[in-house]
Design an enzyme around this catalytic site. Sequence first.
Site, PDB file in Angstrom:
ATOM      1  N   GLU A   1       0.799  -1.220   0.000  1.00 35.77           N
ATOM      2  CA  GLU A   1       0.000   0.000   0.000  1.00 35.77           C
ATOM      3  C   GLU A   1       0.836   1.276   0.000  1.00 35.77           C
ATOM      4  OE1 GLU A   1      -0.775  -2.698   1.671  1.00 35.77           O
ATOM      5  OE2 GLU A   1      -2.779  -3.202   0.947  1.00 35.77           O
TER       6      GLU A   1
ATOM      7  N   HIS B   1     -11.438  -5.326   8.988  1.00 34.32           N
ATOM      8  CA  HIS B   1     -12.144  -5.029   7.743  1.00 34.32           C
ATOM      9  C   HIS B   1     -13.347  -4.106   7.956  1.00 34.32           C
ATOM     10  CE1 HIS B   1      -9.830  -8.377   6.122  1.00 34.32           C
ATOM     11  NE2 HIS B   1     -10.322  -8.172   4.923  1.00 34.32           N
TER      12      HIS B   1
HETATM   13  C1  LIG Z   1      -1.990  -4.817   4.107  1.00 30.61           C
HETATM   14  C2  LIG Z   1      -3.045  -5.616   3.452  1.00 30.61           C
HETATM   15  N1  LIG Z   1      -3.401  -5.336   2.200  1.00 30.61           N
HETATM   16  C3  LIG Z   1      -4.365  -6.037   1.582  1.00 30.61           C
HETATM   17  C4  LIG Z   1      -5.005  -7.045   2.227  1.00 30.61           C
HETATM   18  C5  LIG Z   1      -6.111  -7.838   1.519  1.00 30.61           C
HETATM   19  N2  LIG Z   1      -5.625  -9.198   1.286  1.00 30.61           N
HETATM   20  C6  LIG Z   1      -5.934 -10.196   2.121  1.00 30.61           C
HETATM   21  S1  LIG Z   1      -5.134 -11.600   1.741  1.00 30.61           S
HETATM   22  C7  LIG Z   1      -4.360 -10.889   0.421  1.00 30.61           C
HETATM   23  C8  LIG Z   1      -3.410 -11.710  -0.392  1.00 30.61           C
HETATM   24  C9  LIG Z   1      -2.317 -12.322   0.429  1.00 30.61           C
HETATM   25  O1  LIG Z   1      -1.545 -13.149  -0.364  1.00 30.61           O
HETATM   26  P1  LIG Z   1      -0.335 -13.984   0.229  1.00 30.61           P
HETATM   27  O2  LIG Z   1       0.529 -13.115   1.070  1.00 30.61           O
HETATM   28  O3  LIG Z   1       0.319 -14.666  -0.913  1.00 30.61           O
HETATM   29  O4  LIG Z   1      -0.993 -15.045   1.207  1.00 30.61           O
HETATM   30  P2  LIG Z   1      -2.017 -16.185   0.814  1.00 30.61           P
HETATM   31  O5  LIG Z   1      -3.370 -15.648   1.134  1.00 30.61           O
HETATM   32  O6  LIG Z   1      -1.825 -16.498  -0.619  1.00 30.61           O
HETATM   33  O7  LIG Z   1      -1.675 -17.348   1.672  1.00 30.61           O
HETATM   34  C10 LIG Z   1      -4.758  -9.567   0.286  1.00 30.61           C
HETATM   35  C11 LIG Z   1      -4.310  -8.671  -0.779  1.00 30.61           C
HETATM   36  C12 LIG Z   1      -4.623  -7.311   3.550  1.00 30.61           C
HETATM   37  N3  LIG Z   1      -5.198  -8.268   4.278  1.00 30.61           N
HETATM   38  N4  LIG Z   1      -3.650  -6.591   4.130  1.00 30.61           N
END
Ligand SMILES: Cc1ncc(C[n+]2csc(CCOP(=O)(O)OP(=O)(O)O)c2C)c(N)n1
Lengths: 326, 326, 368, 368
Positions: free
Chosen positions: B60, B129
């Site tokens: 972000e 959220h």
């Molecule tokens: C700082 C932040 N930005 C956006 C989100 C929304 N979000 C939740 S999970 C996610 C993807 C995470 O991907 P990854 O780190 O690869 O973990 P995975 O869910 O694939 O295990 C996003 C963008 C968040 N939770 N926190």
Amino acid sequence: MTEMTLVEAVNSALAYELDADDNVIVLGEDIGVNGGVFRATVGLQERFGEQRVLDTPLAETLIAGVAVGMAAQGLRPIVEIQFMGFIYSTIDQILNHASRLRNRSHGRLTCPLVLRAPFGGGIHAPEHHSESTEAIFAHIPGLRVVIPSSPARAYGLLLAAIRDPDPVVFLEPKRIYRLVKQDVVDNGEALPLDTCYILREGADVTLVSWGGSLHETQLAANALAVDGVDAEVIDVVTLKPLDVQTILDSVAKTGRCVVVHEAARTAGFGAEIAAQLAEHGLLNLYAPVRRVTGYDTVMPLYKLEGYYLPSVEQIIAAVREVLEFG
Amino acid sequence: MTEMTLVEAVNSALAYELDADDNVIVLGEDIGVNGGVFRATVGLQERFGEQRVLDTPLAETLIAGVAVGMAAQGLRPIVEIQFMGFIYSTIDQILNHASRLRNRSHGRLTCPLVLRAPFGGGIHAPEHHSESTEAIFAHIPGLRVVIPSSPARAYGLLLAAIRDPDPVVFLEPKRIYRLVKQDVVDNGEALPLDTCYILREGADVTLVSWGGSLHETQLAANALAVDGVDAEVIDVVTLKPLDVQTILDSVAKTGRCVVVHEAARTAGFGAEIAAQLAEHGLLNLYAPVRRVTGYDTVMPLYKLEGYYLPSVEQIIAAVREVLEFG
Amino acid sequence: MAGDQLNAEGVSRRVASFDIRYTQYLDMEGRPVQPLPALADDPEQIVSLYRAMVLHRTFDAKAIALQRTGSLGTYAPCLGQEAVFAAVGAVMREEDVLVPYYRECGAQLLRGVTMTELLLYWGGDERGMNFEGPRGDFPCCVPIASQIPHAAGVAMAMKYRGEPRVTVTVFGDGAMSKGEFYETANAAAVWNLPLVFVANNNQWAISVPRNEQTRCETLAQKAVAAGFAGEQVDGNDLIAVMTRLSAAIDKARDGGGPTLIEAVTYRLSDHTTADDASRYRSEAEVEENRQYDPVIRIRRYLVNNAYWNDDKEQRLEQECREAVEQAVQAYLDTPPRAPESMFDHLYEKLPVAYAGQRDELVHKGEKS
Amino acid sequence: MAGDQLNAEGVSRRVASFDIRYTQYLDMEGRPVQPLPALADDPEQIVSLYRAMVLHRTFDAKAIALQRTGSLGTYAPCLGQEAVFAAVGAVMREEDVLVPYYRECGAQLLRGVTMTELLLYWGGDERGMNFEGPRGDFPCCVPIASQIPHAAGVAMAMKYRGEPRVTVTVFGDGAMSKGEFYETANAAAVWNLPLVFVANNNQWAISVPRNEQTRCETLAQKAVAAGFAGEQVDGNDLIAVMTRLSAAIDKARDGGGPTLIEAVTYRLSDHTTADDASRYRSEAEVEENRQYDPVIRIRRYLVNNAYWNDDKEQRLEQECREAVEQAVQAYLDTPPRAPESMFDHLYEKLPVAYAGQRDELVHKGEKS
Ligand SMILES: Cc1ncc(C[n+]2csc(CCOP(=O)(O)OP(=O)(O)O)c2C)c(N)n1
Ligand SMILES: Cc1ncc(C[n+]2csc(CCOP(=O)(O)OP(=O)(O)O)c2C)c(N)n1
Ligand SMILES: [Mg+2]
Ligand SMILES: [Mg+2]
């Protein structure tokens, strides 16, 4: 009893608690050998070692997050953010974590950290070094926000902040770091954190302020006294949680209130105080609640900063206005 | 004329302006193929291509900073932050840069970006959220903060935000993303950004709110009407800069004001409105300004979120209180 | 001059070089691709971890079902990544601290968090974060990567107190685009912390594929930026993850500092129950990845070596179903929290300033 | 299997490797340590850059003097890092964009920012950021590393419009501990941006030495985490910095994506005029580093090759003094801003909400 400036009082409180409690760790940028850019931590690393007083890499998000982890393990980290202008990278950690770790885990993990930062204008500093954004922190549930305005209170409040079992944002008005000296007893006695302080009793008008602006506020009160206007001066000290009763009681007596702060006006913490009066003190108000504040513009570079900061004249003029009202 | 939900109106405004202005770029996490986690950008990448509508890495601070750079070059980046809970890493960029680039450079560089984020509770979302922290942004000089509360206004305000030559934080109350449908004319007409909207005229009390809480506020106004209480309902819409005159005029008429918002009370934006009334509308107030707000505690996980959010009953009770006052 | 190289601009000297390595022991059929490490000599442990993985998978499926029927909030399934979390749970000691993101139910269960507690959390109740088991572990962390610096703080405390404890933090491939990951990795090296970084590289961050997230050849090499070792393991190979993770944890415990382990996995499920992955990736890709399923692989290994059979499998399935049903029942039977309790852990002692708000909630609670 | 390696845990496969290289052309005496690159064939350019470096140094000394006598605010001197900034200024094209931190007066001057404008900025007057020269360049950036993502945004705009322009961003060694650096580097690779990262590794971030900031062997290798090339140059060697920087800029302009150049220098001065470096580092260390002085080195090179002599030197010094004096005078003669002007560039058009505050300032200004 020693004569100290505000910044020396901060140093003494840190030293006292580092000595008293092994769980206390001081960390930040340039706070070790260099003793902090304002010398708030001078001598501490030498005395307590690099394990207790440590320079961090240049990364504020990291520093705040590391402090959360340390605090969850029962340490009492005291973080120095070099200037408030660089505190914004910590907000995610403070708002999403530090302030709610206890609440989220129902008390299983806690977060007794202190985040110290010098703030405010008036020292002809470079860009981004002079802002006051305490209102942002005062809006965050689960935090305490404390702002000292004199050496003795800085000493006692900082001790209280360190010992408090919850996170405290401790903002130090750098403009008055060395403005006055005061006798401070370095006896480890903390001051209460949930109370406003009445600096001057008065019957005609209540002046509410905190931090650096108290200096001009008190000068204004003195000048007004010469003219026979008897102002009560309240140092808010703990913005969050706010001891609103002291303010309400004062205004119940005086009927008039002027709030002074150097942060921008809109949604500044002065708004909360005026709102409390509009909600809980309306019938006692003989006049509008005036806010004498920084302007709703970007804090200018130093050539104009004197125009930005609330002046003694502005405070006096506002008091005259509310006295002459209606 | 098409029936649209609020989120569809957002999508239409984005599509309209992407089509009308090559400088418009939409960027954020999961906004491309996936069309955004709330589908606000659905179909846009397909229609306008990956150069115009692009997924970013998960960062972000980066996204906000990149938008500042793009805007300085004359593009009009529209950033989506997936949830307001993840907006805090952008504050440093918004406060230290976006909001002051024009001011710092005396107009040489400008920052026409829009930062969109869904915010607020009520959809049984996971932790982090559901918060509402608009007051933080409303305190930052140089920004605009806009919050729509209906499909038609979302459409017109978002167009205005995109075309505005300065940075706009555009917060979308996700609880009402799909709550109502409304006829929206997709004709590219923007709405003014510096004005409050009177949703309902009334003589007995002024209800001031914004975003999701307007839903309960209007329900309360309807219920009160049945009992013969004639409430004026004001949608603040643009928190910064605030059109305080519309509110002052209304309260000059009704003499009573209740502010409703779902953010935590202390130093919430309701305080600014109450403070303005205490400063500029005191003589018109027949009763205290009441704030019906979220509590000064951490927004709870969803099992209790219903208790956290201001309810119709609370609003009605507050109105009764101010009506019966004095 | 060894390492010197002539190029168009003249001579430039090599001043540093780095290798990233990848470890795998079992192929898709559960057959060794190289001599197995010592821990494979303890079939009991592997059987017990296999059981934990099946329980985890059973729990996972049930959680999704509960969400679909409205009894649970948004849930993040773990399908396909069980080996990583089993390894984390197995290799850490009780006194170590886990600082997770949100997909590690498997590790949390092995560390003593109960299924009921997990359901409470995902069911929107803070009490699920006040688990009885590993009291020092952090709860789930939703803001991506923001838990990583906490892990450094925990590790600092361990080091400061001279305790032989280790902190493990887990995160996804997406998290490695956030500054917090890099800032913490950098500091962990400076402070030589007992900290192991486990990246669950499941190839997707919601809809963003790994190659749109970063262009580096491996995620493991991101440790090079911090000056410590990073390596890849086959995250579908329980034995590989355990082996490399134990080595990293032992090294950390012995004062050797941080390690980054990139476990290469695949997210076989939707991102969460609020996601529909078919919008952005093909069923064919998912299908292709099913063959690497970590649960099947380790079962094949056990069966190949006669440590496991159909009979045991059937009994295990039955046991898991029952255990999960029991936990679900306990979750559903948990009496609701009093609304005003949202103030009870705000501060150690509720300040007077907020007492009135708490009272209001008592009242609001009574009415509804 | 090439690249495989036996270790205690068995075989693990090498999946990626990286080398970091260091480039230097001139030794401390200004003598080539290897065949010089093509740009050395243009002595006129080198002489003119040498002149710029001396002017920069003269300006620097004057700025410190002005601060000491109260005519300037806090100032960040550049002593010892002139070659890096001269190279940046020389190699970039006019239409390129510089996104600096706060120590690059030298580069800014070469790009057309005037000394008077620089003095205004450091003298606490926003007008110094509204420079006439490179209108697209960013002003100084005080919050460390926060300018780096801006550079990516500028580069995105260039790429989006298909313009053959390049963005250069400069930062210190300390800045490479901040998340913004890594986040931007990572994204620059994903988006293949025309962006060159220049690290002025002057060994200190205020009082924190480079080795307490990070443990990696080179700062250049931090690019490995983003999947693009990083390299070191001798930052005291104008020819080395120019050569490698031009290569990086050409590559970026040709669509080859980002490069990180770590220029190894030394901060010979205090951090700023508000700092006293003797508190945290020894005079011996500083003394030792004076021998690498970039201005002396390039002068020796020019003298060795008879492109320069004492006579020219004396004239140059005189010219520089005069130019600086003129700029200072213009700075001191600049009429003050009206206080209410602090509202004039807040928004394009001042909202009514703030008109009253502006009026108040008119009044406040009249009184004082
Ligand atoms: C700082 C932040 N930005 C956006 C989100 C929304 N979000 C939740 S999970 C996610 C993807 C995470 O991907 P990854 O780190 O690869 O973990 P995975 O869910 O694939 O295990 C996003 C963008 C968040 N939770 N926190
Ligand atoms: C985000 C942030 N944190 C802290 C500071 C205070 N500060 C100013 S300069 C500096 C050191 C910067 O060091 P480096 O990046 O190496 O650049 P140098 O000054 O050595 O050229 C610090 C900590 C700041 N300006 N911004
Ligand atoms: Mg992932
Ligand atoms: Mg440096």
